[in-house]
Motif scaffolding. Structure first.
Motif, PDB file in Angstrom:
ATOM      1  N   TYR A 107       0.946  -1.213   0.054  1.00  0.00           N
ATOM      2  CA  TYR A 107      -0.020  -0.056   0.132  1.00  0.00           C
ATOM      3  C   TYR A 107       0.856   1.266  -0.155  1.00  0.00           C
ATOM      4  CZ  TYR A 107      -4.026   2.807   1.154  1.00  0.00           C
ATOM      5  OH  TYR A 107      -4.955   3.840   1.042  1.00  0.00           O
ATOM      6  N   ALA A 108       1.868   1.293   0.906  1.00  0.00           N
ATOM      7  CA  ALA A 108       2.773   2.448   1.050  1.00  0.00           C
ATOM      8  C   ALA A 108       3.414   2.759  -0.384  1.00  0.00           C
ATOM      9  CB  ALA A 108       3.576   2.285   2.262  1.00  0.00           C
ATOM     10  N   HIS A 109       3.909   1.392  -0.808  1.00  0.00           N
ATOM     11  CA  HIS A 109       4.901   1.475  -1.892  1.00  0.00           C
ATOM     12  C   HIS A 109       4.009   2.138  -3.236  1.00  0.00           C
ATOM     13  CE1 HIS A 109       8.378   0.526  -4.395  1.00  0.00           C
ATOM     14  NE2 HIS A 109       7.825  -0.177  -5.262  1.00  0.00           N
ATOM     15  N   SER A 110       2.467   1.728  -3.254  1.00  0.00           N
ATOM     16  CA  SER A 110       1.882   2.170  -4.338  1.00  0.00           C
ATOM     17  C   SER A 110       1.740   3.427  -4.415  1.00  0.00           C
ATOM     18  CB  SER A 110       0.517   1.174  -4.306  1.00  0.00           C
ATOM     19  OG  SER A 110      -0.113   1.682  -3.296  1.00  0.00           O
ATOM     20  N   ILE A 111       1.455   4.446  -3.419  1.00  0.00           N
ATOM     21  CA  ILE A 111       1.426   5.572  -3.435  1.00  0.00           C
ATOM     22  C   ILE A 111       2.673   6.402  -3.121  1.00  0.00           C
ATOM     23  CG2 ILE A 111      -1.159   5.499  -2.533  1.00  0.00           C
ATOM     24  CD1 ILE A 111       0.054   6.071   0.283  1.00  0.00           C
ATOM     25  N   HIS A 112       3.986   5.802  -3.332  1.00  0.00           N
ATOM     26  CA  HIS A 112       5.180   6.287  -3.541  1.00  0.00           C
ATOM     27  C   HIS A 112       5.650   7.108  -2.366  1.00  0.00           C
ATOM     28  CE1 HIS A 112       4.555   5.626  -7.744  1.00  0.00           C
ATOM     29  NE2 HIS A 112       3.395   6.322  -7.631  1.00  0.00           N
ATOM     30  N   LEU A 113       5.327   6.323  -1.107  1.00  0.00           N
ATOM     31  CA  LEU A 113       5.934   7.071   0.012  1.00  0.00           C
ATOM     32  C   LEU A 113       7.451   6.535   0.110  1.00  0.00           C
ATOM     33  CD1 LEU A 113       3.153   6.278   2.748  1.00  0.00           C
ATOM     34  CD2 LEU A 113       3.717   8.230   1.709  1.00  0.00           C
ATOM     35  N   PRO A 114       8.061   7.329   0.982  1.00  0.00           N
ATOM     36  CA  PRO A 114       9.622   7.136   1.085  1.00  0.00           C
ATOM     37  C   PRO A 114       9.801   5.576   1.484  1.00  0.00           C
ATOM     38  CG  PRO A 114       8.999   9.009   2.129  1.00  0.00           C
ATOM     39  CD  PRO A 114       7.812   8.399   1.901  1.00  0.00           C
ATOM     40  N   PHE A 115      10.975   5.232   1.488  1.00  0.00           N
ATOM     41  CA  PHE A 115      11.386   3.660   1.718  1.00  0.00           C
ATOM     42  C   PHE A 115      11.301   3.453   3.137  1.00  0.00           C
ATOM     43  CE2 PHE A 115      15.258   0.983   2.976  1.00  0.00           C
ATOM     44  CZ  PHE A 115      14.636  -0.247   2.442  1.00  0.00           C
ATOM     45  N   LEU A 116      11.561   4.592   4.031  1.00  0.00           N
ATOM     46  CA  LEU A 116      11.501   4.126   5.597  1.00  0.00           C
ATOM     47  C   LEU A 116       9.825   3.948   5.820  1.00  0.00           C
ATOM     48  CD1 LEU A 116      14.203   6.477   7.119  1.00  0.00           C
ATOM     49  CD2 LEU A 116      14.174   3.720   7.122  1.00  0.00           C
ATOM     50  N   ALA A 117       8.969   4.996   5.106  1.00  0.00           N
ATOM     51  CA  ALA A 117       7.590   4.804   5.291  1.00  0.00           C
ATOM     52  C   ALA A 117       6.911   3.477   5.025  1.00  0.00           C
ATOM     53  CB  ALA A 117       6.995   6.138   4.579  1.00  0.00           C
ATOM     54  N   VAL A 118       7.494   2.941   4.070  1.00  0.00           N
ATOM     55  CA  VAL A 118       7.053   1.484   3.391  1.00  0.00           C
ATOM     56  C   VAL A 118       7.423   0.659   4.583  1.00  0.00           C
ATOM     57  CG1 VAL A 118       7.544  -0.274   1.693  1.00  0.00           C
ATOM     58  CG2 VAL A 118       7.461   2.077   0.909  1.00  0.00           C
ATOM     59  N   MET A 119       8.520   0.614   5.235  1.00  0.00           N
ATOM     60  CA  MET A 119       8.919  -0.435   6.304  1.00  0.00           C
ATOM     61  C   MET A 119       8.060  -0.260   7.521  1.00  0.00           C
ATOM     62  SD  MET A 119      12.992  -1.266   6.399  1.00  0.00           S
ATOM     63  CE  MET A 119      13.663   0.324   6.616  1.00  0.00           C
ATOM     64  N   PHE A 120       7.991   1.047   7.779  1.00  0.00           N
ATOM     65  CA  PHE A 120       6.834   1.396   9.030  1.00  0.00           C
ATOM     66  C   PHE A 120       5.505   0.956   8.736  1.00  0.00           C
ATOM     67  CE2 PHE A 120       3.637   4.047  10.795  1.00  0.00           C
ATOM     68  CZ  PHE A 120       4.162   4.079  12.371  1.00  0.00           C
TER      69      PHE A 120
END
Length: 207
Positions: A107-120
């Protein structure tokens, strides 16, 4: 398709996990349903709050709510012996962690959030429901103190965030690996390093 499948798998697994914990601490039928629902949807709700998705999105998942209710009902009706076996292997918790960690990272990756946000997002979606469940059951959250749990979700987020798992077969393979790692770590009692601070007791009774 992967998103929908993981959503259903995670919802079933965490609804069952929450219901089993509620039975373990002797909650009544209302408590069992509430704890099961909170475990199933709590992680996603917290994730949405942190990454700026309107909380109303939670209430637009009617099908998943129905699936969770059916799951909890089945758990409430099956024999005690079957629940004890499920509880011993901790399988539902492992399935929910793996499915929701990957789903949250996607979900986070699909809306182009930063790398750390994807892990969070992977960590909070995979473990958030379990944290809320343990707090409401008046237990110390196992995520932080007993076994390797949150680390597996973070690893899933790292792999998706770095772009190593994008195709459906890669995501399903990652799901299987995270699930297997969680089951193995639970079965063999793997732990992360800990450090405690002793409480200093004042033995001086003088005034």
């Amino acid at each position: 398709m992967v998103w929908d499948v993981l959503n259903v798998i995670g919802t079933i697994a965490f609804a069952a996990s929450g219901a089993i914990i509620a039975m373990e601490v002797k909650y009544d039928i209302m408590g069992i349903y509430i704890l099961g629902m909170i475990t199933a949807f709590g992680g996603g709700a917290v994730r949405n709050l942190f990454i700026g998705i309107p909380i109303i999105e939670l209430w637009q998942q009617t099908t998943l709510f129905v699936i969770a209710i059916i799951t909890i009902t089945v758990l409430f009706l099956i024999p005690q012996k079957a629940i004890s076996i499920i509880r011993e292997w901790n399988v539902f918790d492992a399935i929910g962690l793996s499915a929701f960690a990957i789903q949250g990272a996607m979900y986070a990756h699909s809306i182009h959030l930063p790398f750390l946000a994807v892990m969070f997002s992977a960590a909070i979606t995979g473990a958030g429901g379990g944290i809320i469940r343990d707090v409401l059951a008046q237990k110390k959250p196992s995520v932080f103190c007993q076994e390797i749990y949150l680390l597996w979700a973070i690893i899933a987020g790292f792999i998706i965030g770095i772009g190593w798992a994008e195709e459906p077969y890669q995501l399903y393979t990652l799901f299987s690996i995270i699930l297997l790692l969680r089951v193995i770590s639970h079965r063999f009692g793997w732990h992360l390093p800990t450090r405690t601070v002793s409480t200093i007791v004042n033995t001086d009774s003088s005034i």
